[in-house]
Write a protein that holds these residues in place. Structure first.
Motif, PDB file in Angstrom:
ATOM      1  N   ARG A   1      -1.959  -3.768  -8.510  1.00 58.03           N
ATOM      2  CA  ARG A   1      -2.746  -2.626  -8.029  1.00 58.03           C
ATOM      3  C   ARG A   1      -2.491  -2.388  -6.546  1.00 58.03           C
ATOM      4  NH1 ARG A   1      -8.217  -1.915  -5.897  1.00 58.03           N
ATOM      5  NH2 ARG A   1      -8.331  -4.183  -5.724  1.00 58.03           N
ATOM      6  N   ILE A   2      -2.385  -1.107  -6.166  1.00 57.69           N
ATOM      7  CA  ILE A   2      -2.245  -0.710  -4.759  1.00 57.69           C
ATOM      8  C   ILE A   2      -3.266   0.391  -4.503  1.00 57.69           C
ATOM      9  CG2 ILE A   2      -0.713   0.234  -2.992  1.00 57.69           C
ATOM     10  CD1 ILE A   2       1.630  -0.730  -4.854  1.00 57.69           C
ATOM     11  N   GLU A   3      -4.152   0.167  -3.552  1.00 63.49           N
ATOM     12  CA  GLU A   3      -5.226   1.119  -3.283  1.00 63.49           C
ATOM     13  C   GLU A   3      -5.295   1.406  -1.786  1.00 63.49           C
ATOM     14  OE1 GLU A   3     -10.014   0.831  -3.434  1.00 63.49           O
ATOM     15  OE2 GLU A   3      -9.007   0.416  -5.329  1.00 63.49           O
ATOM     16  N   VAL A   4      -5.208   2.682  -1.429  1.00 63.00           N
ATOM     17  CA  VAL A   4      -5.286   3.103  -0.031  1.00 63.00           C
ATOM     18  C   VAL A   4      -6.717   3.542   0.251  1.00 63.00           C
ATOM     19  CG1 VAL A   4      -4.371   4.636   1.740  1.00 63.00           C
ATOM     20  CG2 VAL A   4      -2.890   3.843  -0.124  1.00 63.00           C
ATOM     21  N   GLY A   5      -7.357   2.855   1.209  1.00 62.51           N
ATOM     22  CA  GLY A   5      -8.740   3.151   1.530  1.00 62.51           C
ATOM     23  C   GLY A   5      -8.898   3.783   2.902  1.00 62.51           C
ATOM     24  N   ASP A   6     -10.109   3.710   3.432  1.00 65.85           N
ATOM     25  CA  ASP A   6     -10.404   4.285   4.740  1.00 65.85           C
ATOM     26  C   ASP A   6      -9.848   3.396   5.852  1.00 65.85           C
ATOM     27  OD1 ASP A   6     -11.790   6.322   3.480  1.00 65.85           O
ATOM     28  OD2 ASP A   6     -13.704   5.246   3.555  1.00 65.85           O
ATOM     29  N   ASP A   7      -9.726   3.974   7.039  1.00 61.82           N
ATOM     30  CA  ASP A   7      -9.317   3.244   8.235  1.00 61.82           C
ATOM     31  C   ASP A   7      -7.970   2.562   8.043  1.00 61.82           C
ATOM     32  OD1 ASP A   7      -9.627   2.489  10.879  1.00 61.82           O
ATOM     33  OD2 ASP A   7     -10.671   0.627  10.380  1.00 61.82           O
ATOM     34  N   ARG A   8      -7.098   3.177   7.253  1.00 67.27           N
ATOM     35  CA  ARG A   8      -5.741   2.688   6.985  1.00 67.27           C
ATOM     36  C   ARG A   8      -5.716   1.325   6.280  1.00 67.27           C
ATOM     37  NH1 ARG A   8      -5.130   3.350  12.463  1.00 67.27           N
ATOM     38  NH2 ARG A   8      -4.061   1.339  12.664  1.00 67.27           N
ATOM     39  N   LEU A   9      -6.823   0.939   5.643  1.00 69.69           N
ATOM     40  CA  LEU A   9      -6.856  -0.329   4.915  1.00 69.69           C
ATOM     41  C   LEU A   9      -6.229  -0.148   3.536  1.00 69.69           C
ATOM     42  CD1 LEU A   9     -10.380  -1.734   5.825  1.00 69.69           C
ATOM     43  CD2 LEU A   9      -8.151  -2.413   6.746  1.00 69.69           C
ATOM     44  N   VAL A  10      -5.320  -1.044   3.198  1.00 70.16           N
ATOM     45  CA  VAL A  10      -4.581  -0.957   1.937  1.00 70.16           C
ATOM     46  C   VAL A  10      -4.745  -2.280   1.185  1.00 70.16           C
ATOM     47  CG1 VAL A  10      -2.345  -0.516   0.867  1.00 70.16           C
ATOM     48  CG2 VAL A  10      -2.899   0.547   3.059  1.00 70.16           C
ATOM     49  N   THR A  11      -5.240  -2.207  -0.034  1.00 67.93           N
ATOM     50  CA  THR A  11      -5.414  -3.386  -0.876  1.00 67.93           C
ATOM     51  C   THR A  11      -4.245  -3.464  -1.840  1.00 67.93           C
ATOM     52  OG1 THR A  11      -7.815  -3.206  -0.725  1.00 67.93           O
ATOM     53  CG2 THR A  11      -6.927  -4.550  -2.518  1.00 67.93           C
ATOM     54  N   VAL A  12      -3.573  -4.620  -1.856  1.00 67.47           N
ATOM     55  CA  VAL A  12      -2.354  -4.790  -2.650  1.00 67.47           C
ATOM     56  C   VAL A  12      -2.480  -6.047  -3.496  1.00 67.47           C
ATOM     57  CG1 VAL A  12       0.154  -5.024  -2.581  1.00 67.47           C
ATOM     58  CG2 VAL A  12      -1.018  -3.714  -0.794  1.00 67.47           C
ATOM     59  N   GLY A  13      -2.247  -5.906  -4.790  1.00 68.68           N
ATOM     60  CA  GLY A  13      -2.292  -7.054  -5.689  1.00 68.68           C
ATOM     61  C   GLY A  13      -1.160  -8.028  -5.418  1.00 68.68           C
ATOM     62  N   GLY A  14      -1.411  -9.306  -5.720  1.00 66.55           N
ATOM     63  CA  GLY A  14      -0.436 -10.355  -5.438  1.00 66.55           C
ATOM     64  C   GLY A  14       0.839 -10.266  -6.249  1.00 66.55           C
ATOM     65  N   GLY A  15       0.882  -9.405  -7.263  1.00 70.01           N
ATOM     66  CA  GLY A  15       2.091  -9.243  -8.057  1.00 70.01           C
ATOM     67  C   GLY A  15       2.860  -7.979  -7.766  1.00 70.01           C
ATOM     68  N   ALA A  16       2.418  -7.190  -6.795  1.00 70.13           N
ATOM     69  CA  ALA A  16       3.101  -5.937  -6.457  1.00 70.13           C
ATOM     70  C   ALA A  16       4.409  -6.220  -5.723  1.00 70.13           C
ATOM     71  CB  ALA A  16       2.193  -5.059  -5.591  1.00 70.13           C
ATOM     72  N   VAL A  17       5.286  -5.232  -5.718  1.00 64.08           N
ATOM     73  CA  VAL A  17       6.542  -5.334  -4.976  1.00 64.08           C
ATOM     74  C   VAL A  17       6.538  -4.283  -3.871  1.00 64.08           C
ATOM     75  CG1 VAL A  17       7.836  -6.302  -6.909  1.00 64.08           C
ATOM     76  CG2 VAL A  17       7.774  -3.818  -6.604  1.00 64.08           C
ATOM     77  N   TRP A  18       7.370  -4.509  -2.851  1.00 63.39           N
ATOM     78  CA  TRP A  18       7.303  -3.681  -1.655  1.00 63.39           C
ATOM     79  C   TRP A  18       7.749  -2.239  -1.895  1.00 63.39           C
ATOM     80  CZ3 TRP A  18       4.248  -4.691   2.037  1.00 63.39           C
ATOM     81  CH2 TRP A  18       3.968  -6.006   2.401  1.00 63.39           C
ATOM     82  N   GLY A  19       8.655  -2.013  -2.829  1.00 65.05           N
ATOM     83  CA  GLY A  19       9.043  -0.639  -3.125  1.00 65.05           C
ATOM     84  C   GLY A  19       7.864   0.184  -3.611  1.00 65.05           C
ATOM     85  N   SER A  20       7.034  -0.415  -4.460  1.00 65.83           N
ATOM     86  CA  SER A  20       5.845   0.279  -4.966  1.00 65.83           C
ATOM     87  C   SER A  20       4.843   0.533  -3.849  1.00 65.83           C
ATOM     88  CB  SER A  20       5.193  -0.551  -6.080  1.00 65.83           C
ATOM     89  OG  SER A  20       6.081  -0.731  -7.160  1.00 65.83           O
ATOM     90  N   VAL A  21       4.718  -0.412  -2.933  1.00 64.98           N
ATOM     91  CA  VAL A  21       3.816  -0.224  -1.799  1.00 64.98           C
ATOM     92  C   VAL A  21       4.291   0.948  -0.937  1.00 64.98           C
ATOM     93  CG1 VAL A  21       2.891  -1.266   0.303  1.00 64.98           C
ATOM     94  CG2 VAL A  21       3.107  -2.641  -1.784  1.00 64.98           C
TER      95      VAL A  21
END
Length: 431
Positions: A76-96
């Motif tokens: 999971r990749i979630e873009v929140g307020d104040d430029r905070l981004v939550t990224v799951g431990g299995g994501a890859v950088w291209g998806s981010v």
């Protein structure tokens, strides 16, 4: 929880990590942190070795007779307020990068789209924004971690700060990070150029790169790459890739003026681009049996003339070899040595060299190549970046962490993993 055992379809692929095939009892693919905790508790209760996969660019996330916990589904990749981004431990950088581009944001990441967020981040994270923003861990503000006890905890500057310090460069020694929280930086675009030089001019090109580095602002970084001959149609080559973190083409050209004006420049120019386009695809498969690769990496304290001569001479002695040098400094160098578990902040460059030897090369050849490199780096190296080091020997851990950092890491290890369950890494032992 998805579970694959040896007779199941897909087991062989799931048990293979970066061309290394293991025979774990099972490969587990949890869907959330709760299932990760369940997997850890089960493995510990059965006394099984634990391998953790958060991406796939490491041969160490598989084993024989243990358990592999593959975080593939935690993407999971979630873009929140104040430029905070939550990224799951299995994501890859291209998806981010894909998820952040519409927001005009970026996180300092690895160079390859398929590299896992988890493995790169806990090792530090040198990438194209390293001078502009620092390491990936320098943008990390919080994390969700599954401990060896199968508990789920939060780590940040205010919650379990010892654990937060340790996971920022201490590798996977303390638990499994199931979620990262980064503060992204605004980045609408980049200026990028791929410059090709006469490979006979390695020394002078290194000096030009050094000269640009020392006067360039933080937005500028560069990566030098040498390649040996791969046959008559692919002669030896020397390349420098330049990245400017922003859209100012004139400023990028001015910062690169020693390289762009070098008489050995054969081709290449700087042009506007997108950060996502910098992230390369996986390297192509080489035909035939793979050569023996003798890999070494170092953080270079000062890229002065003596260091450049040592680097170039070692490259010639180790031929055929690939060499890569990435500029550091800028934001990377303004972080205190003890602020994170990643030390080596005074380094001016990151250097790796991989010498090609015949398949099944004898141990004497491998030792001789390592001795050439060690001699060249004596007095030049100020440490080692573990994410690019292929061996887990104690000497590598000692090079990665100075004595005070190692002792502090041991204290964190004793608190969070006293029995050293998480040891499939550049291992910091609790004692």
């Amino acid at each position: 929880m998805e579970t694959l055992r040896q007779d199941d379809v897909g087991y062989d692929e799931a048990a293979t990590s970066y061309h290394v095939h293991g025979t774990p009892v099972e490969v587990l693919r949890p869907a959330d942190a709760g299932e990760v905790a369940e997997a850890v508790r089960s493995a510990v209760e059965r006394g099984l070795e634990v391998g953790v996969r958060g991406g796939g660019h490491t041969p160490w996330s598989t084993n024989d007779g243990g358990v592999v916990i593959d975080l593939l589904r935690l993407d999971r990749i979630e873009v929140g307020d104040d430029r905070l981004v939550t990224v799951g431990g299995g994501a890859v950088w291209g998806s981010v990068a894909d998820a952040l581009a519409p927001h005009g944001l970026a996180i300092s990441s690895g160079d390859t789209a398929s590299v896992g967020v988890g493995g790169l981040t806990v090792g530090g994270g040198i990438g194209w924004l390293v001078r502009a923003t620092g390491l990936a861990v320098d943008q990390l503000v919080g994390a969700e971690v599954v401990t060896v006890a199968g508990e789920i905890v939060r780590a940040s500057a205010n919650e379990h700060p010892d654990l937060f310090w340790g996971i920022r460069g201490g590798g996977g020694n303390f638990g499994i990070v199931t979620e990262f929280v980064f503060r992204a930086r605004p980045l609408r675009g980049v200026v990028h150029g791929h410059l090709e030089f006469d490979p006979a001019e390695l020394r002078s090109v290194l000096r030009a790169l050094r000269d640009d580095l020392r006067r360039a602002p933080d937005e500028w970084t560069a990566n030098l790459l040498t390649l040996p001959s791969f046959g008559p149609e692919m002669p030896p080559s020397l390349h420098v890739e330049v990245v400017w973190a922003g859209e100012d083409l004139d400023a990028a050209r001015d910062a690169s003026r020693a390289l762009l004006g070098h008489p050995a420049l054969r081709a290449g120019e700087l042009a506007p681009g997108a950060y996502r386009d910098l992230l390369a695809g996986p390297p192509p498969e080489m035909p035939g049996p793979p050569p023996t690769m003798v890999d070494e990496s170092d953080l270079v304290g000062r890229l002065d003339d003596d260091a450049i001569e040592r680097i170039a001479a070692a490259h010639e002695s180790l031929a055929p070899a690939v060499m890569m040098l990435r500029t550091l400094g800028g934001a990377y160098g303004r972080v205190a040595e003890d602020a994170t578990a990643f030390a080596g902040r005074r380094a001016e460059a990151f250097l790796i060299c991989a010498a090609f030897r015949a398949p099944g090369a004898p141990a004497e050849q491998i030792s001789a190549a390592r001795e050439i490199w060690a001699h060249a780096m004596a007095g030049v190296s100020v440490g080692c970046y573990g994410n690019f080091h292929p061996t887990r020997a104690p000497r590598v851990v000692e090079a990665m962490y100075p004595p005070s950092t190692r002792e502090r890491l041991r204290e964190v290890k004793r608190s969070w993993d006293p029995d050293n369950v998480f040891r499939g890494n550049h291992n910091v032992t609790p004692r």
